[in-house]
Scaffold this active site. Structure first.
Site, PDB file in Angstrom:
ATOM      1  N   GLY A   1       0.833  -1.209   0.000  1.00  0.00           N
ATOM      2  CA  GLY A   1       0.000   0.000   0.000  1.00  0.00           C
ATOM      3  C   GLY A   1       0.860   1.249   0.000  1.00  0.00           C
ATOM      4  O   GLY A   1       2.052   1.181  -0.317  1.00  0.00           O
ATOM      5  N   ASN A   2       0.273   2.375   0.304  1.00  0.00           N
ATOM      6  CA  ASN A   2       1.052   3.613   0.410  1.00  0.00           C
ATOM      7  C   ASN A   2       0.421   4.518   1.461  1.00  0.00           C
ATOM      8  O   ASN A   2      -0.600   4.172   2.051  1.00  0.00           O
ATOM      9  CB  ASN A   2       1.175   4.307  -0.954  1.00  0.00           C
ATOM     10  CG  ASN A   2      -0.183   4.664  -1.515  1.00  0.00           C
ATOM     11  OD1 ASN A   2      -0.899   5.493  -0.951  1.00  0.00           O
ATOM     12  ND2 ASN A   2      -0.561   4.035  -2.624  1.00  0.00           N
TER      13      ASN A   2
END
Ligand code: C5P
Length: 401
Positions: A208-209
């Site tokens: 993810g980020n």
């Protein structure tokens, strides 16, 4: 027009406060969410129990709640509101508002409010005619407040003259007319992507980020506030939408985001791609949790994700406005301009990771809007809600061309 609007109803200590009950009723009936803030003198004229029953919220009057000691935040209230209406506005409160005398919750909230403020003065004819009242009203008008002029007629004192609070129906009409004039996206359909995407590695892990979704959600709220029907396709975030005109579709991965956005795009006038989409997904996703005890170190095999903005850009029909975001660390403007071409965008909103208090997770952002012709409009650091206004203003300008 009032549906879903957050309204602060300020009530001062005047005999016309009895009409505020009806005003509150009309606002609630029109679909507004109303928070009443009353001055100490106001409570002598109308009981908080009546007002809280009609509004569905405890009435706020003091800085502290006596039985819990909790603090009533005028700043939070001021930011929450789409409009504040003070009815009746007495000579005393008008004077305090004009001169910044913040000695009660109502005036403090007024000073913190960033929304349009409407005042419906009500007082005896001589108080109304006094030069001090006229000067204070003039000052408030010059600050951008909307004065709903009182009518002429029989007053509580039985004298006849100017000072009767405008009827509640007309106060609501004045507010509706204001909102109608601000609805420059009325009848438009806007698609927005927001937040990160999560690309599954196994049932408990993902790639993810750091995107919080705050920028995309602020744009969704701004578009809805200006009359648009919004479809917000969001990756996993912990945010809530407050406007009922936002249709939210929650997704997890980039491929799910493309599927939802692709479906909504054909019927949209505008698409604003705010999401921080993962560039790759995991091709060899495990069906069960990858265990540390395995002898071999697992290898994650990545596959390229679809570019949602570019896919939509390739299917753009004339008149549709497509907006992208670019988060860059180096050669920011050059990279952003390349993306305009690659994704067939009308304009791109550039933010740099080098700017302090901009980008991921913060409540502020600092952007430059870059157009297809290469022109650049830089903006200062500001709350994401205000950045959203700048971006939506640019969209509206394109739609009007
Ligand atoms: O190519 P880059 O990720 O830097 O481009 C950013 C812009 O493209 C953003 O508007 C983002 O929402 C969009 N984008 C997308 N799909 C991707 C990657 C980026 O829609 N797979």
């Amino acid at each position: 027009m009032m549906k879903g609007k957050h309204i602060i109803l300020g009530i001062c200590g005047g005999i016309a406060a009895y009409k505020s009950v009806y005003l509150l009723r009309l606002l609630v009936k029109a679909g507004a969410d109303v928070q009443v803030v009353i001055t100490p003198a106001g409570k002598e004229f109308i009981t908080p129990v009546t007002l809280s029953s009609l509004s569905g919220h405890p009435v706020i009057s003091e800085f502290f709640t006596a039985n819990t000691g909790s603090w009533n935040s005028h700043v939070d209230l001021g930011l929450w509101a789409d409009a504040m209406v003070i009815a009746p506005a007495t000579a005393s409160t008008i004077g305090k508002m004009a001169n910044g005398i913040a000695d009660n919750m109502l005036v403090t909230t007024y000073l913190s409010a960033k929304c349009p403020v409407f005042l419906a003065p009500a007082m005896d004819l001589d108080m109304m005619a006094h030069p001090s009242t006229s000067r204070n009203l003039e000052l408030l008008r010059s600050y951008g407040n909307h004065i709903i002029e009182p009518g002429v007629g029989e007053l509580a004192s039985h004298l006849v003259g100017k000072g009767r609070m405008e009827e509640p129906e007309n106060i609501v009409k004045a507010m509706e007319a204001y909102f109608a004039s601000k609805c420059d996206l009325s009848g438009r359909r806007v698609l927005i992507t927001a937040g990160p995407t999560y690309e599954r590695i196994d049932p408990v892990r993902f790639i993810g980020n750091y995107s919080s979704g705050k920028m995309g959600f602020a744009i969704a709220e701004e578009c809805a506030r200006r009359g648009a029907e919004v479809t917000l396709v969001s990756g996993p975030v912990s945010l809530k939408c407050s406007n009922p005109h936002i249709k939210r579709i929650d997704v997890e991965s980039a491929r799910q985001m493309l599927s939802a956005a692709g479906e909504a795009f054909a019927g949209s006038d505008v698409a604003i791609m705010c999401a921080a989409v993962a560039d790759y997904y995991v091709e060899n996703q495990a069906d069960s949790k990858i265990k540390r005890e395995n002898n071999e170190i697992p290898q994650i095999k990545l596959q390229r994700n679809p570019d949602i903005a570019a896919t939509l850009g390739a299917n753009n029909r004339p008149g549709q406005v497509l907006v992208g975001f670019a988060l860059e660390t180096d050669y920011e403007a050059v990279n952003a301009k390349l993306k305009i071409e690659k994704k067939n965008l009308d304009f791109i909103v550039l933010n740099s990771l080098r700017d302090k208090d901009a980008c991921f997770g913060t409540d502020t952002n600092k952007v430059t809007i870059i157009s297809r012709d290469g022109s650049e409009k830089p903006f200062g650091l500001k709350p994401k809600a205000d950045v959203a206004k700048d971006v939506v203003d640019e969209v509206v300008a394109r739609l009007q061309k």
